[in-house]
Write a protein that holds these residues in place. Structure first.
Motif, PDB file in Angstrom:
ATOM      1  N   GLY A   3     -43.277  41.210  52.532  1.00 47.58           N
ATOM      2  CA  GLY A   3     -42.500  41.910  51.523  1.00 47.58           C
ATOM      3  C   GLY A   3     -42.075  43.289  51.991  1.00 47.58           C
ATOM      4  N   PHE A   4     -42.981  43.964  52.691  1.00 48.69           N
ATOM      5  CA  PHE A   4     -42.676  45.296  53.222  1.00 48.69           C
ATOM      6  C   PHE A   4     -41.525  45.213  54.224  1.00 48.69           C
ATOM      7  CE2 PHE A   4     -43.230  48.466  56.572  1.00 48.69           C
ATOM      8  CZ  PHE A   4     -43.236  49.648  55.847  1.00 48.69           C
ATOM      9  N   ILE A   5     -41.578  44.250  55.119  1.00 42.23           N
ATOM     10  CA  ILE A   5     -40.550  44.116  56.155  1.00 42.23           C
ATOM     11  C   ILE A   5     -39.214  43.701  55.545  1.00 42.23           C
ATOM     12  CG2 ILE A   5     -39.827  42.619  58.068  1.00 42.23           C
ATOM     13  CD1 ILE A   5     -42.673  42.873  59.168  1.00 42.23           C
ATOM     14  N   ARG A   6     -39.235  42.823  54.574  1.00 39.75           N
ATOM     15  CA  ARG A   6     -37.975  42.372  53.974  1.00 39.75           C
ATOM     16  C   ARG A   6     -37.190  43.537  53.379  1.00 39.75           C
ATOM     17  NH1 ARG A   6     -36.646  37.318  53.705  1.00 39.75           N
ATOM     18  NH2 ARG A   6     -38.172  35.708  54.274  1.00 39.75           N
ATOM     19  N   ALA A   7     -37.873  44.448  52.721  1.00 35.55           N
ATOM     20  CA  ALA A   7     -37.190  45.559  52.059  1.00 35.55           C
ATOM     21  C   ALA A   7     -37.091  46.802  52.930  1.00 35.55           C
ATOM     22  CB  ALA A   7     -37.910  45.903  50.757  1.00 35.55           C
ATOM     23  N   LEU A   8     -37.733  46.802  54.085  1.00 33.83           N
ATOM     24  CA  LEU A   8     -37.707  47.958  54.981  1.00 33.83           C
ATOM     25  C   LEU A   8     -36.275  48.261  55.422  1.00 33.83           C
ATOM     26  CD1 LEU A   8     -39.320  49.975  56.879  1.00 33.83           C
ATOM     27  CD2 LEU A   8     -39.213  48.149  58.599  1.00 33.83           C
ATOM     28  N   PRO A   9     -35.804  49.498  55.289  1.00 33.47           N
ATOM     29  CA  PRO A   9     -34.486  49.838  55.836  1.00 33.47           C
ATOM     30  C   PRO A   9     -34.459  49.609  57.341  1.00 33.47           C
ATOM     31  CG  PRO A   9     -35.254  51.544  54.327  1.00 33.47           C
ATOM     32  CD  PRO A   9     -36.424  50.624  54.570  1.00 33.47           C
ATOM     33  N   LYS A  10     -33.443  48.883  57.802  1.00 37.03           N
ATOM     34  CA  LYS A  10     -33.373  48.513  59.216  1.00 37.03           C
ATOM     35  C   LYS A  10     -32.056  48.954  59.821  1.00 37.03           C
ATOM     36  CE  LYS A  10     -35.860  44.350  57.904  1.00 37.03           C
ATOM     37  NZ  LYS A  10     -35.571  44.575  56.454  1.00 37.03           N
ATOM     38  N   ILE A  11     -32.066  49.151  61.121  1.00 37.01           N
ATOM     39  CA  ILE A  11     -30.882  49.535  61.887  1.00 37.01           C
ATOM     40  C   ILE A  11     -30.840  48.611  63.101  1.00 37.01           C
ATOM     41  CG2 ILE A  11     -29.818  51.327  63.303  1.00 37.01           C
ATOM     42  CD1 ILE A  11     -32.182  52.182  60.428  1.00 37.01           C
ATOM     43  N   GLU A  12     -29.722  47.901  63.289  1.00 36.70           N
ATOM     44  CA  GLU A  12     -29.606  46.978  64.422  1.00 36.70           C
ATOM     45  C   GLU A  12     -28.653  47.549  65.461  1.00 36.70           C
ATOM     46  OE1 GLU A  12     -29.832  42.469  65.544  1.00 36.70           O
ATOM     47  OE2 GLU A  12     -28.682  42.758  63.694  1.00 36.70           O
ATOM     48  N   LEU A  13     -29.124  47.583  66.712  1.00 38.06           N
ATOM     49  CA  LEU A  13     -28.355  48.200  67.790  1.00 38.06           C
ATOM     50  C   LEU A  13     -27.980  47.234  68.906  1.00 38.06           C
ATOM     51  CD1 LEU A  13     -30.453  51.500  68.154  1.00 38.06           C
ATOM     52  CD2 LEU A  13     -28.437  51.087  66.705  1.00 38.06           C
ATOM     53  N   HIS A  14     -28.466  46.021  68.853  1.00 35.54           N
ATOM     54  CA  HIS A  14     -28.199  45.051  69.929  1.00 35.54           C
ATOM     55  C   HIS A  14     -27.879  43.711  69.283  1.00 35.54           C
ATOM     56  CE1 HIS A  14     -29.619  43.315  74.085  1.00 35.54           C
ATOM     57  NE2 HIS A  14     -28.569  42.650  73.594  1.00 35.54           N
ATOM     58  N   LEU A  15     -26.592  43.516  69.013  1.00 36.99           N
ATOM     59  CA  LEU A  15     -26.111  42.319  68.322  1.00 36.99           C
ATOM     60  C   LEU A  15     -24.767  41.926  68.902  1.00 36.99           C
ATOM     61  CD1 LEU A  15     -24.067  41.241  65.857  1.00 36.99           C
ATOM     62  CD2 LEU A  15     -26.352  40.232  66.036  1.00 36.99           C
ATOM     63  N   HIS A  16     -24.692  40.724  69.464  1.00 35.26           N
ATOM     64  CA  HIS A  16     -23.423  40.194  69.971  1.00 35.26           C
ATOM     65  C   HIS A  16     -22.776  39.395  68.854  1.00 35.26           C
ATOM     66  CE1 HIS A  16     -24.416  41.324  74.126  1.00 35.26           C
ATOM     67  NE2 HIS A  16     -25.653  40.988  73.785  1.00 35.26           N
ATOM     68  N   ILE A  17     -21.620  39.832  68.391  1.00 32.17           N
ATOM     69  CA  ILE A  17     -21.030  39.201  67.222  1.00 32.17           C
ATOM     70  C   ILE A  17     -20.715  37.729  67.481  1.00 32.17           C
ATOM     71  CG2 ILE A  17     -18.620  39.847  67.718  1.00 32.17           C
ATOM     72  CD1 ILE A  17     -20.458  39.787  64.269  1.00 32.17           C
ATOM     73  N   GLU A  18     -20.342  37.393  68.711  1.00 31.93           N
ATOM     74  CA  GLU A  18     -20.088  35.979  69.029  1.00 31.93           C
ATOM     75  C   GLU A  18     -21.370  35.147  68.884  1.00 31.93           C
ATOM     76  OE1 GLU A  18     -17.115  38.422  71.483  1.00 31.93           O
ATOM     77  OE2 GLU A  18     -19.277  38.507  71.071  1.00 31.93           O
ATOM     78  N   GLY A  19     -22.514  35.809  69.011  1.00 31.16           N
ATOM     79  CA  GLY A  19     -23.798  35.121  68.901  1.00 31.16           C
ATOM     80  C   GLY A  19     -24.287  34.938  67.476  1.00 31.16           C
ATOM     81  N   THR A  20     -23.427  35.273  66.495  1.00 28.62           N
ATOM     82  CA  THR A  20     -23.770  35.029  65.090  1.00 28.62           C
ATOM     83  C   THR A  20     -23.068  33.786  64.558  1.00 28.62           C
ATOM     84  OG1 THR A  20     -21.966  36.388  64.187  1.00 28.62           O
ATOM     85  CG2 THR A  20     -24.031  37.516  64.732  1.00 28.62           C
ATOM     86  N   LEU A  21     -22.389  33.050  65.438  1.00 28.63           N
ATOM     87  CA  LEU A  21     -21.622  31.872  65.013  1.00 28.63           C
ATOM     88  C   LEU A  21     -22.574  30.730  64.665  1.00 28.63           C
ATOM     89  CD1 LEU A  21     -18.761  30.615  64.714  1.00 28.63           C
ATOM     90  CD2 LEU A  21     -19.019  29.798  67.070  1.00 28.63           C
ATOM     91  N   LYS A  22     -22.693  30.440  63.393  1.00 28.50           N
ATOM     92  CA  LYS A  22     -23.581  29.386  62.933  1.00 28.50           C
ATOM     93  C   LYS A  22     -22.927  28.017  63.113  1.00 28.50           C
ATOM     94  CE  LYS A  22     -26.058  32.093  59.452  1.00 28.50           C
ATOM     95  NZ  LYS A  22     -26.420  32.178  58.013  1.00 28.50           N
TER      96      LYS A  22
END
Length: 339
Positions: A3-22
Protein backbone atom coordinates in the motif's frame (compact mmCIF):
# COMPACT_ATOMS: atom_id res chain seq x y z
CA UNK A 1 4.55 -2.13 2.18
CA UNK A 2 2.46 -2.73 -0.94
CA UNK A 3 0.00 0.00 0.00
CA UNK A 4 2.86 2.36 0.81
CA UNK A 5 4.55 1.73 -2.54
CA UNK A 6 1.34 2.04 -4.55
CA UNK A 7 0.66 5.55 -3.25
CA UNK A 8 4.32 6.63 -3.00
CA UNK A 9 5.06 9.59 -5.30
CA UNK A 10 7.33 8.23 -8.03
CA UNK A 11 9.55 9.69 -10.74
CA UNK A 12 10.55 7.59 -13.77
CA UNK A 13 13.74 8.44 -15.62
CA UNK A 14 14.42 5.38 -17.78
CA UNK A 15 11.46 4.48 -19.99
CA UNK A 16 11.51 3.64 -23.69
CA UNK A 17 8.13 4.62 -25.05
CA UNK A 18 8.30 1.96 -27.77
CA UNK A 19 8.70 -0.55 -24.94
CA UNK A 20 5.25 0.27 -23.55
CA UNK A 21 3.48 -1.30 -26.55
CA UNK A 22 1.12 -3.87 -25.07
CA UNK A 23 -0.07 -6.92 -27.03
CA UNK A 24 -3.57 -5.45 -27.32
CA UNK A 25 -2.28 -2.23 -28.86
CA UNK A 26 0.10 -4.10 -31.18
CA UNK A 27 -2.83 -6.00 -32.69
CA UNK A 28 -5.02 -2.90 -32.80
CA UNK A 29 -2.41 -0.79 -34.62
CA UNK A 30 -1.47 -3.62 -36.98
CA UNK A 31 -5.11 -3.81 -38.03
CA UNK A 32 -5.49 -0.01 -38.22
CA UNK A 33 -2.39 0.39 -40.39
CA UNK A 34 -2.75 -2.88 -42.33
CA UNK A 35 0.61 -4.18 -41.13
CA UNK A 36 1.08 -7.93 -41.36
CA UNK A 37 2.37 -9.53 -38.16
CA UNK A 38 2.67 -13.27 -37.42
CA UNK A 39 0.05 -13.21 -34.64
CA UNK A 40 -3.72 -13.50 -34.84
CA UNK A 41 -4.78 -13.21 -31.20
CA UNK A 42 -3.72 -11.41 -28.05
CA UNK A 43 -2.77 -14.81 -26.62
CA UNK A 44 -0.39 -15.32 -29.56
CA UNK A 45 1.32 -12.00 -28.89
CA UNK A 46 1.55 -12.63 -25.16
CA UNK A 47 3.18 -15.96 -25.84
CA UNK A 48 5.77 -14.21 -28.01
CA UNK A 49 6.47 -11.77 -25.16
CA UNK A 50 7.80 -14.74 -23.17
CA UNK A 51 11.22 -14.42 -24.84
CA UNK A 52 14.29 -15.92 -23.19
CA UNK A 53 17.22 -13.86 -24.43
CA UNK A 54 18.27 -10.43 -25.67
CA UNK A 55 18.23 -11.32 -29.37
CA UNK A 56 14.64 -12.59 -29.13
CA UNK A 57 13.69 -9.41 -27.29
CA UNK A 58 15.19 -7.18 -29.99
CA UNK A 59 13.41 -9.18 -32.72
CA UNK A 60 10.04 -8.81 -31.01
CA UNK A 61 10.73 -5.15 -30.24
CA UNK A 62 11.41 -4.45 -33.92
CA UNK A 63 8.22 -6.22 -34.92
CA UNK A 64 6.23 -4.14 -32.47
CA UNK A 65 7.73 -0.92 -33.76
CA UNK A 66 6.62 -1.81 -37.29
CA UNK A 67 2.94 -1.17 -36.45
CA UNK A 68 3.62 2.48 -35.48
CA UNK A 69 2.98 4.59 -38.56
CA UNK A 70 1.09 7.80 -37.89
CA UNK A 71 1.21 10.71 -35.46
CA UNK A 72 -1.97 9.34 -33.89
CA UNK A 73 -0.25 5.99 -33.29
CA UNK A 74 2.54 7.67 -31.33
CA UNK A 75 0.00 9.76 -29.45
CA UNK A 76 -2.05 6.69 -28.51
CA UNK A 77 1.05 4.78 -27.41
CA UNK A 78 2.25 7.65 -25.23
CA UNK A 79 -1.16 8.49 -23.83
CA UNK A 80 -1.67 4.89 -22.69
CA UNK A 81 1.62 5.12 -20.77
CA UNK A 82 0.69 8.48 -19.25
CA UNK A 83 -2.60 7.02 -18.03
CA UNK A 84 -0.61 4.22 -16.41
CA UNK A 85 1.58 6.84 -14.73
CA UNK A 86 -1.56 8.37 -13.20
CA UNK A 87 -2.65 4.98 -11.86
CA UNK A 88 0.78 4.33 -10.34
CA UNK A 89 1.37 7.79 -8.83
CA UNK A 90 4.22 8.62 -11.20
CA UNK A 91 4.32 12.40 -10.93
CA UNK A 92 7.09 13.02 -13.46
CA UNK A 93 8.53 10.93 -16.28
CA UNK A 94 11.45 11.34 -18.64
CA UNK A 95 10.64 9.35 -21.75
CA UNK A 96 13.16 8.07 -24.28
CA UNK A 97 12.34 7.40 -27.91
CA UNK A 98 14.37 5.92 -30.76
CA UNK A 99 13.77 7.98 -33.92
CA UNK A 100 16.06 5.78 -36.01
CA UNK A 101 13.70 2.84 -35.48
CA UNK A 102 11.11 4.88 -37.33
CA UNK A 103 12.92 7.10 -39.83
CA UNK A 104 14.76 4.07 -41.25
CA UNK A 105 11.39 2.61 -42.26
CA UNK A 106 10.03 5.81 -43.76
CA UNK A 107 8.23 7.45 -40.84
CA UNK A 108 9.05 11.16 -40.64
CA UNK A 109 10.91 12.44 -37.57
CA UNK A 110 8.20 15.04 -36.98
CA UNK A 111 5.47 12.41 -37.03
CA UNK A 112 7.13 10.65 -34.10
CA UNK A 113 7.96 13.73 -32.01
CA UNK A 114 4.65 15.48 -32.61
CA UNK A 115 2.60 12.44 -31.59
CA UNK A 116 4.61 11.82 -28.41
CA UNK A 117 4.77 15.51 -27.48
CA UNK A 118 1.04 16.04 -27.92
CA UNK A 119 0.29 13.25 -25.46
CA UNK A 120 2.88 14.54 -22.98
CA UNK A 121 1.44 18.04 -23.13
CA UNK A 122 -2.07 16.72 -22.57
CA UNK A 123 -0.79 14.60 -19.69
CA UNK A 124 0.56 17.74 -18.04
CA UNK A 125 -2.55 19.86 -18.61
CA UNK A 126 -5.19 17.26 -17.71
CA UNK A 127 -3.46 14.79 -15.36
CA UNK A 128 -0.76 17.05 -13.88
CA UNK A 129 2.00 14.65 -14.88
CA UNK A 130 5.13 16.51 -15.94
CA UNK A 131 7.56 15.06 -18.44
CA UNK A 132 10.69 15.52 -20.49
CA UNK A 133 11.65 13.85 -23.78
CA UNK A 134 15.00 12.18 -24.51
CA UNK A 135 16.10 11.22 -28.03
CA UNK A 136 18.29 8.11 -28.16
CA UNK A 137 20.81 7.12 -30.79
CA UNK A 138 21.20 3.40 -31.53
CA UNK A 139 24.75 2.36 -30.78
CA UNK A 140 24.55 -0.55 -33.23
CA UNK A 141 24.22 1.98 -36.07
CA UNK A 142 26.89 4.38 -37.33
CA UNK A 143 27.83 7.76 -35.92
CA UNK A 144 27.07 9.23 -39.35
CA UNK A 145 23.46 8.13 -39.00
CA UNK A 146 23.39 9.55 -35.48
CA UNK A 147 24.67 12.89 -36.78
CA UNK A 148 21.92 12.90 -39.39
CA UNK A 149 19.36 12.18 -36.69
CA UNK A 150 20.74 15.04 -34.58
CA UNK A 151 20.20 17.38 -37.53
CA UNK A 152 16.63 16.15 -37.89
CA UNK A 153 16.06 16.96 -34.23
CA UNK A 154 17.17 20.59 -34.46
CA UNK A 155 13.73 22.00 -35.44
CA UNK A 156 12.28 20.20 -32.38
CA UNK A 157 14.77 21.36 -29.78
CA UNK A 158 12.01 22.87 -27.66
CA UNK A 159 10.46 19.41 -27.31
CA UNK A 160 13.63 17.38 -26.62
CA UNK A 161 15.74 18.02 -23.53
CA UNK A 162 18.49 15.43 -23.95
CA UNK A 163 20.10 12.84 -26.18
CA UNK A 164 20.96 9.31 -25.14
CA UNK A 165 22.61 6.14 -26.38
CA UNK A 166 20.94 2.74 -26.22
CA UNK A 167 20.81 -0.81 -27.65
CA UNK A 168 23.43 -3.54 -27.31
CA UNK A 169 26.82 -2.53 -25.87
CA UNK A 170 29.13 -5.33 -27.14
CA UNK A 171 31.06 -4.19 -30.20
CA UNK A 172 29.76 -0.63 -29.89
CA UNK A 173 32.09 1.35 -27.60
CA UNK A 174 31.06 4.82 -26.42
CA UNK A 175 33.92 6.58 -28.23
CA UNK A 176 32.20 5.62 -31.49
CA UNK A 177 29.73 8.45 -30.71
CA UNK A 178 32.03 11.08 -29.17
CA UNK A 179 31.58 13.54 -32.03
CA UNK A 180 27.78 13.44 -32.11
CA UNK A 181 27.57 13.86 -28.34
CA UNK A 182 29.90 16.84 -28.50
CA UNK A 183 27.71 18.43 -31.17
CA UNK A 184 24.61 17.67 -29.13
CA UNK A 185 26.07 19.38 -26.06
CA UNK A 186 27.06 22.38 -28.16
CA UNK A 187 23.46 22.57 -29.39
CA UNK A 188 22.22 22.71 -25.80
CA UNK A 189 21.07 19.14 -25.26
CA UNK A 190 21.75 17.33 -21.99
CA UNK A 191 23.24 13.84 -22.31
CA UNK A 192 22.66 10.35 -20.93
CA UNK A 193 23.81 6.90 -22.07
CA UNK A 194 23.22 3.22 -21.44
CA UNK A 195 26.38 1.67 -20.02
CA UNK A 196 27.33 -1.22 -17.79
CA UNK A 197 24.26 -3.32 -18.57
CA UNK A 198 25.33 -5.98 -21.08
CA UNK A 199 28.75 -4.34 -21.42
CA UNK A 200 31.77 -4.11 -19.11
CA UNK A 201 32.34 -1.64 -16.29
CA UNK A 202 34.82 0.28 -18.47
CA UNK A 203 31.89 1.45 -20.58
CA UNK A 204 30.63 3.43 -17.61
CA UNK A 205 33.95 5.25 -17.28
CA UNK A 206 33.96 5.86 -21.02
CA UNK A 207 30.51 7.44 -21.23
CA UNK A 208 31.44 9.69 -18.30
CA UNK A 209 34.77 10.75 -19.77
CA UNK A 210 34.19 10.58 -23.54
CA UNK A 211 30.49 11.47 -23.79
CA UNK A 212 30.31 13.61 -20.61
CA UNK A 213 26.89 12.30 -19.66
CA UNK A 214 24.85 13.72 -16.79
CA UNK A 215 23.59 10.32 -15.67
CA UNK A 216 24.00 6.62 -16.48
CA UNK A 217 21.18 4.40 -17.74
CA UNK A 218 21.56 1.01 -16.00
CA UNK A 219 25.18 1.19 -14.79
CA UNK A 220 24.86 -1.91 -12.63
CA UNK A 221 28.30 -3.21 -13.57
CA UNK A 222 29.76 -0.34 -11.54
CA UNK A 223 30.12 -2.79 -8.64
CA UNK A 224 33.00 -4.40 -10.54
CA UNK A 225 35.14 -1.31 -9.87
CA UNK A 226 35.39 0.02 -6.32
CA UNK A 227 36.97 3.26 -7.50
CA UNK A 228 34.03 3.86 -9.84
CA UNK A 229 31.47 3.32 -7.07
CA UNK A 230 33.32 5.84 -4.91
CA UNK A 231 33.33 8.27 -7.84
CA UNK A 232 29.59 7.85 -8.37
CA UNK A 233 28.95 8.49 -4.69
CA UNK A 234 31.21 11.53 -4.37
CA UNK A 235 29.95 13.17 -7.60
CA UNK A 236 26.31 12.16 -7.08
CA UNK A 237 26.17 10.71 -10.59
CA UNK A 238 22.76 9.03 -10.93
CA UNK A 239 22.07 5.50 -12.12
CA UNK A 240 18.67 4.80 -13.67
CA UNK A 241 18.35 1.12 -12.82
CA UNK A 242 15.65 -1.19 -14.21
CA UNK A 243 15.44 -4.20 -11.85
CA UNK A 244 12.89 -6.43 -13.60
CA UNK A 245 14.50 -5.75 -16.97
CA UNK A 246 17.90 -6.72 -15.59
CA UNK A 247 16.61 -10.04 -14.33
CA UNK A 248 14.52 -10.80 -17.40
CA UNK A 249 17.51 -10.23 -19.71
CA UNK A 250 19.91 -12.22 -17.54
CA UNK A 251 22.06 -9.38 -16.23
CA UNK A 252 21.27 -10.93 -12.83
CA UNK A 253 19.96 -14.47 -12.50
CA UNK A 254 17.50 -13.54 -9.74
CA UNK A 255 16.29 -10.36 -8.05
CA UNK A 256 17.96 -11.24 -4.76
CA UNK A 257 21.29 -11.22 -6.60
CA UNK A 258 20.79 -7.67 -7.88
CA UNK A 259 23.12 -5.00 -6.51
CA UNK A 260 20.56 -2.19 -6.27
CA UNK A 261 20.07 -2.45 -2.50
CA UNK A 262 23.80 -2.46 -1.88
CA UNK A 263 24.27 0.58 -4.13
CA UNK A 264 21.52 2.42 -2.25
CA UNK A 265 23.08 1.60 1.10
CA UNK A 266 26.49 2.80 -0.10
CA UNK A 267 25.09 6.19 -1.07
CA UNK A 268 24.91 5.90 -4.85
CA UNK A 269 22.16 8.07 -6.38
CA UNK A 270 20.36 4.99 -7.65
CA UNK A 271 16.77 5.07 -8.96
CA UNK A 272 14.12 2.50 -9.91
CA UNK A 273 12.63 2.49 -13.41
CA UNK A 274 10.72 0.15 -15.73
CA UNK A 275 12.72 0.33 -19.02
CA UNK A 276 10.37 -1.51 -21.44
CA UNK A 277 7.51 -2.44 -19.11
CA UNK A 278 5.21 -4.14 -21.62
CA UNK A 279 8.01 -6.57 -22.46
CA UNK A 280 9.44 -7.08 -18.96
CA UNK A 281 6.22 -7.75 -17.04
CA UNK A 282 6.36 -4.69 -14.86
CA UNK A 283 5.71 -0.98 -14.57
CA UNK A 284 6.92 1.15 -11.67
CA UNK A 285 4.92 -0.45 -8.85
CA UNK A 286 6.01 -3.91 -9.98
CA UNK A 287 9.67 -2.87 -9.99
CA UNK A 288 9.43 -1.19 -6.59
CA UNK A 289 7.69 -4.23 -5.10
CA UNK A 290 10.21 -6.66 -6.61
CA UNK A 291 13.06 -4.76 -4.98
CA UNK A 292 11.28 -4.35 -1.64
CA UNK A 293 10.42 -8.06 -1.47
CA UNK A 294 13.86 -9.29 -2.51
CA UNK A 295 15.76 -7.22 0.05
CA UNK A 296 13.26 -6.53 2.84
CA UNK A 297 13.92 -2.82 2.54
CA UNK A 298 12.15 -0.32 4.79
CA UNK A 299 9.57 2.22 3.66
CA UNK A 300 12.16 4.97 4.10
CA UNK A 301 14.57 3.01 1.89
CA UNK A 302 11.93 2.77 -0.82
CA UNK A 303 11.17 6.48 -0.50
CA UNK A 304 14.87 7.20 -1.01
CA UNK A 305 14.56 5.86 -4.54
CA UNK A 306 11.98 8.57 -5.23
CA UNK A 307 14.11 11.21 -3.54
CA UNK A 308 17.10 10.19 -5.66
CA UNK A 309 14.99 10.33 -8.81
CA UNK A 310 13.88 13.87 -8.05
CA UNK A 311 17.53 14.85 -7.65
CA UNK A 312 18.53 13.05 -10.85
CA UNK A 313 15.72 14.47 -13.00
CA UNK A 314 16.11 17.20 -15.60
CA UNK A 315 13.58 19.44 -13.88
CA UNK A 316 14.31 22.97 -12.73
CA UNK A 317 15.21 23.69 -9.12
CA UNK A 318 11.71 25.00 -8.43
CA UNK A 319 10.08 21.96 -10.00
CA UNK A 320 12.29 19.65 -7.96
CA UNK A 321 11.43 21.55 -4.80
CA UNK A 322 7.72 21.11 -5.52
CA UNK A 323 8.15 17.35 -5.94
CA UNK A 324 10.20 17.12 -2.75
CA UNK A 325 7.41 18.89 -0.91
CA UNK A 326 4.84 16.38 -2.20
CA UNK A 327 7.10 13.45 -1.29
CA UNK A 328 7.75 14.83 2.18
CA UNK A 329 4.04 15.40 2.75
CA UNK A 330 3.40 11.77 1.90
CA UNK A 331 6.14 10.62 4.26
CA UNK A 332 4.88 12.86 7.05
CA UNK A 333 1.46 11.24 6.75
CA UNK A 334 2.94 7.74 6.84
CA UNK A 335 5.45 8.28 9.63
CA UNK A 336 3.34 10.51 11.87
CA UNK A 337 3.75 9.38 15.53
CA UNK A 338 0.76 7.61 17.02
CA UNK A 339 -0.40 9.48 20.12
Amino acid sequence: MEGFIRALPKIELHLHIEGTLKPEMMLELAKRNQVSIPYQTIADVRAAYAFSDLSAFYALYSLGVSVLKTEQDFYDLTWAYIERCKEEHVLHTEISFDPQLHTRRGVAFGTVVNGISRALQEGCSTLEITSRLIMCFQRDLSQEEALETLQQAMPYKDSIIAVGLDSSEPGNPPDKFAQVFEKARQAGFLTVAHAGEDGPVDNIWHVLEQLQVARIDHGVRCSDDEKLVEHLVSKRIPLTVCPLSNVRLGVFSAMNEHNIADLLERGVCVTINSDDPAFFDGYMIDNFMAVANAFKLSKKDMANFSSNAIEASFLTSDEKAALRTRLQHYLDLNFRPII
